[in-house]
Write a protein that holds these residues in place. Structure first.
Motif, mmCIF file in Angstrom:
data_model
loop_
_atom_site.group_PDB
_atom_site.id
_atom_site.type_symbol
_atom_site.label_atom_id
_atom_site.label_comp_id
_atom_site.label_asym_id
_atom_site.label_seq_id
_atom_site.Cartn_x
_atom_site.Cartn_y
_atom_site.Cartn_z
ATOM 1 N N LYS A 99 -7.576 5.129 -4.504
ATOM 2 C CA LYS A 99 -7.837 5.291 -3.070
ATOM 3 C C LYS A 99 -8.477 6.648 -2.798
ATOM 4 N N GLU A 102 -11.997 6.324 -3.781
ATOM 5 C CA GLU A 102 -12.664 5.458 -2.800
ATOM 6 C C GLU A 102 -13.013 6.239 -1.533
ATOM 7 N N ASP A 103 -12.168 7.201 -1.212
ATOM 8 C CA ASP A 103 -12.381 8.031 -0.022
ATOM 9 C C ASP A 103 -13.351 9.183 -0.268
#
Length: 197
Positions: A99, A102-103
């Motif tokens: 995550k 992904e960010d």
């Protein structure tokens, strides 16, 4: 982020005055987007050195036991660390890492998984390769050339991004993971060889 900048400034003073650090290759760090910094591991000083050498915030995995230590847990959390259970497939830490990438953030990781007692490179664990293949992050090899000795130079070298296009297009397998791990460690070794004095 204000805590992070404060701690980074503090460590930069230590590395400048005590260890006379030399930072090479900052220009290879993308100004935005996901990045994985894959670095050799020789000392407890390595995480703050890896993060202090560049302007963007670097996030780290740290063994969960450290977060239970008074003060230490607070400080490492503010310096971008998050907990991982060592010796087991920690799905929560894996999800957190993916995550984070992904960010568009930066992950700092030590592929060997533990500090080298000899200063030489050891064999990589599969974690860094897995994150590299499961994300679209740019993978930057980083070499710390020590040892850490007071008033003696310590070098940190950020290399050019590793081209993983072919490996990412290949079918996921244990062989692909192994090949990716070996490629990452080869690039780290090349930086060590090029910049040793």
């Amino acid at each position: 982020m204000s805590y992070y900048r404060t701690f980074r400034g503090f460590f930069r003073i230590i590395f400048s005055l005590v260890f006379r650090w030399q930072v090479i290759g900052r220009e290879h760090i993308p100004k935005e987007g996901p990045v994985i910094l894959c670095c050799n591991h020789i000392s407890l000083w390595d995480p703050p050195l890896l993060g202090s050498g560049i302007e963007r915030m670097v996030n780290f995995m740290a063994k969960e036991e450290l977060f239970r230590v008074p003060v230490v847990g607070f400080l490492i959390a503010k310096f971008g660390a998050f907990p991982v259970k060592r010796g087991a497939g920690d799905r929560s830490a894996i999800r957190t890492t993916l995550k984070l990438l992904e960010d568009g953030k930066i992950l700092g990781i030590f592929p060997e998984g533990t500090r080298s007692k000899t200063g030489e490179l050891g064999e990589a664990m599969p974690g860094s390769a897995m994150f590299a293949l499961k994300s679209q992050a740019q993978v930057i090899p980083v070499a710390i050339i020590g040892p850490y000795r007071m008033f003696r130079p310590i070098k940190i070298v950020y290399g050019e991004p590793i081209d993983l296009t072919t490996l990412r297009e290949a079918k996921s397998s244990a062989d692909t993971l192994k090949e990716t791990s070996e490629l990452i460690m080869t690039h780290i070794q090349k930086l060590r060889d090029q910049h040793r004095s």
